[in-house]
Design a protein around this motif. Structure first.
Motif, PDB file in Angstrom:
ATOM      1  N   ALA A   1      -3.739  -4.918   6.608  1.00  0.00           N
ATOM      2  CA  ALA A   1      -5.142  -4.546   6.834  1.00  0.00           C
ATOM      3  C   ALA A   1      -5.835  -4.196   5.520  1.00  0.00           C
ATOM      4  O   ALA A   1      -6.994  -4.563   5.293  1.00  0.00           O
ATOM      5  CB  ALA A   1      -5.225  -3.374   7.804  1.00  0.00           C
ATOM      6  N   SER A   2      -5.126  -3.487   4.634  1.00  0.00           N
ATOM      7  CA  SER A   2      -5.731  -3.078   3.365  1.00  0.00           C
ATOM      8  C   SER A   2      -5.993  -4.267   2.447  1.00  0.00           C
ATOM      9  O   SER A   2      -6.842  -4.199   1.560  1.00  0.00           O
ATOM     10  CB  SER A   2      -4.820  -2.077   2.648  1.00  0.00           C
TER      11      SER A   2
ATOM     12  N   ALA B   1       0.861  -1.191   0.000  1.00  0.00           N
ATOM     13  CA  ALA B   1       0.000   0.000   0.000  1.00  0.00           C
ATOM     14  C   ALA B   1       0.893   1.235   0.000  1.00  0.00           C
ATOM     15  O   ALA B   1       1.933   1.263   0.659  1.00  0.00           O
ATOM     16  CB  ALA B   1      -0.902  -0.003   1.221  1.00  0.00           C
ATOM     17  N   ILE B   2       0.497   2.261  -0.752  1.00  0.00           N
ATOM     18  CA  ILE B   2       1.341   3.446  -0.860  1.00  0.00           C
ATOM     19  C   ILE B   2       0.528   4.722  -0.630  1.00  0.00           C
ATOM     20  O   ILE B   2      -0.692   4.743  -0.805  1.00  0.00           O
ATOM     21  CB  ILE B   2       2.045   3.544  -2.233  1.00  0.00           C
ATOM     22  N   ILE B   3       1.251   5.776  -0.229  1.00  0.00           N
ATOM     23  CA  ILE B   3       0.656   7.098  -0.090  1.00  0.00           C
ATOM     24  C   ILE B   3       1.353   8.001  -1.104  1.00  0.00           C
ATOM     25  O   ILE B   3       2.571   8.170  -1.087  1.00  0.00           O
ATOM     26  CB  ILE B   3       0.785   7.632   1.353  1.00  0.00           C
ATOM     27  N   VAL B   4       0.580   8.544  -2.046  1.00  0.00           N
ATOM     28  CA  VAL B   4       1.123   9.289  -3.173  1.00  0.00           C
ATOM     29  C   VAL B   4       0.960  10.786  -2.912  1.00  0.00           C
ATOM     30  O   VAL B   4      -0.164  11.282  -2.841  1.00  0.00           O
ATOM     31  CB  VAL B   4       0.404   8.900  -4.482  1.00  0.00           C
TER      32      VAL B   4
ATOM     33  N   LYS C   1       5.775   3.882   0.829  1.00  0.00           N
ATOM     34  CA  LYS C   1       4.885   2.778   1.154  1.00  0.00           C
ATOM     35  C   LYS C   1       4.362   2.906   2.586  1.00  0.00           C
ATOM     36  O   LYS C   1       5.007   3.509   3.456  1.00  0.00           O
ATOM     37  CB  LYS C   1       5.593   1.429   0.979  1.00  0.00           C
ATOM     38  N   GLN C   2       3.192   2.324   2.811  1.00  0.00           N
ATOM     39  CA  GLN C   2       2.608   2.295   4.144  1.00  0.00           C
ATOM     40  C   GLN C   2       3.282   1.202   4.969  1.00  0.00           C
ATOM     41  O   GLN C   2       4.062   0.402   4.445  1.00  0.00           O
ATOM     42  CB  GLN C   2       1.105   2.019   4.047  1.00  0.00           C
ATOM     43  N   SER C   3       2.978   1.154   6.260  1.00  0.00           N
ATOM     44  CA  SER C   3       3.588   0.157   7.145  1.00  0.00           C
ATOM     45  C   SER C   3       3.108  -1.243   6.783  1.00  0.00           C
ATOM     46  O   SER C   3       2.104  -1.430   6.071  1.00  0.00           O
ATOM     47  CB  SER C   3       3.225   0.458   8.607  1.00  0.00           C
TER      48      SER C   3
ATOM     49  N   ALA D   1      -5.814   1.076  -0.210  1.00  0.00           N
ATOM     50  CA  ALA D   1      -4.528   0.611  -0.741  1.00  0.00           C
ATOM     51  C   ALA D   1      -3.687   1.767  -1.273  1.00  0.00           C
ATOM     52  O   ALA D   1      -2.459   1.747  -1.192  1.00  0.00           O
ATOM     53  CB  ALA D   1      -4.775  -0.412  -1.845  1.00  0.00           C
ATOM     54  N   ILE D   2      -4.360   2.788  -1.830  1.00  0.00           N
ATOM     55  CA  ILE D   2      -3.661   3.947  -2.377  1.00  0.00           C
ATOM     56  C   ILE D   2      -4.290   5.220  -1.813  1.00  0.00           C
ATOM     57  O   ILE D   2      -5.511   5.375  -1.857  1.00  0.00           O
ATOM     58  CB  ILE D   2      -3.741   3.982  -3.916  1.00  0.00           C
TER      59      ILE D   2
END
Length: 237
Positions: free
Chosen positions: A129-130, A12-15, A121-123, A196-197
């Motif tokens: 969880a996602s 999962a990523i944070i853009v 990326k997320q943890s 997820a994003i």
């Protein structure tokens, strides 16, 4: 020689604005000028003339960005969108397809893009969880429901020691209804709080931070409730 390269990023990523600036710089190093287009939550499509225009986009409410596509030549693109899998939630959050002159350049580009994604990326727990789909929830709750209802099926018997059909049907029906209701609720929570994003741009930044605080409060409430429950249980024991 032409080499067709492909990269799939699975976390999962944070853009955010830094991500787009870095990816824009990287793509310009190897390919032609990137072109950005997005599909919004309401179904509209938006094309951006430059990365600076993309970064300054309001990104709010039903006009928030849902998925993103970055084109950089014929047949070359990056798609920032969950690639769904039936069992595992999603296979990837970012996919890149490109064509270059040799294998060395292909591996170099994939390594750089993967490293860039790693920075955003997320943890591990967030990603897990996602990926937790409604199927996983149904299986988990179904198992717990069976175990809990097993005691009911064993203890609630007729005078001759057998189980009446009406009781069996009632127990199973109640268990299934409860399982479906809880599954739907948990699925909604996961979709809202563990996407997820996350497009961390414009007005959506406030929404993301608010949800982050809510998740933190829920986490500490669970911890405190567990500690209090353990203390009370020990006291009465």
């Amino acid at each position: 020689m032409k080499v067709s390269g492909k990269l799939s990023y699975k976390s999962a990523i944070i853009v955010n604005d830094v991500f787009f600036k870095d990816i824009d710089e990287l793509l310009r190093e190897y390919f032609e000028k990137p072109k950005y287009s997005a599909q919004l939550i309401n179904g509209d499509e938006v094309e951006f003339e430059s990365v600076s225009e993309l970064i300054s986009y309001d990104n709010f409410s039903n006009r928030a960005i849902k998925t993103m596509r970055i084109g950089f030549g014929i047949g070359n693109y990056i798609r920032i969108e969950p690639s769904m899998a039936f069992i595992n939630g999603y296979k990837s959050t970012l996919e890149m397809v490109f064509e270059v002159e040799n294998n060395d350049k292909s591996e170099e580009i994939k390594r750089k893009v993967n490293d860039l994604c790693d920075k955003h990326k997320q943890s591990f727990m967030y990603t897990a969880a996602s990926k937790f789909t409604i199927m996983h929830i149904c299986i988990l709750l179904g198992g717990l429901s069976f175990i809990s209802n097993l005691n009911v099926l064993i203890t609630h018997k007729t005078d001759d020691g057998t189980m009446s059909n009406s009781t069996i049907v009632a127990v199973v029906t109640v268990g299934v209804v409860i399982m479906l209701l809880i599954s739907a609720a948990l699925s909604w929570i996961i979709k809202q709080y563990f996407p997820a994003i996350v497009f961390y741009l414009g007005e959506n930044i406030k929404s993301v931070e608010k949800k982050s605080k809510t998740k933190s409060n829920i986490f500490w409430c669970i911890i405190v409730a567990g500690i209090v429950s353990a203390i009370v249980s020990s006291f009465f024991n």
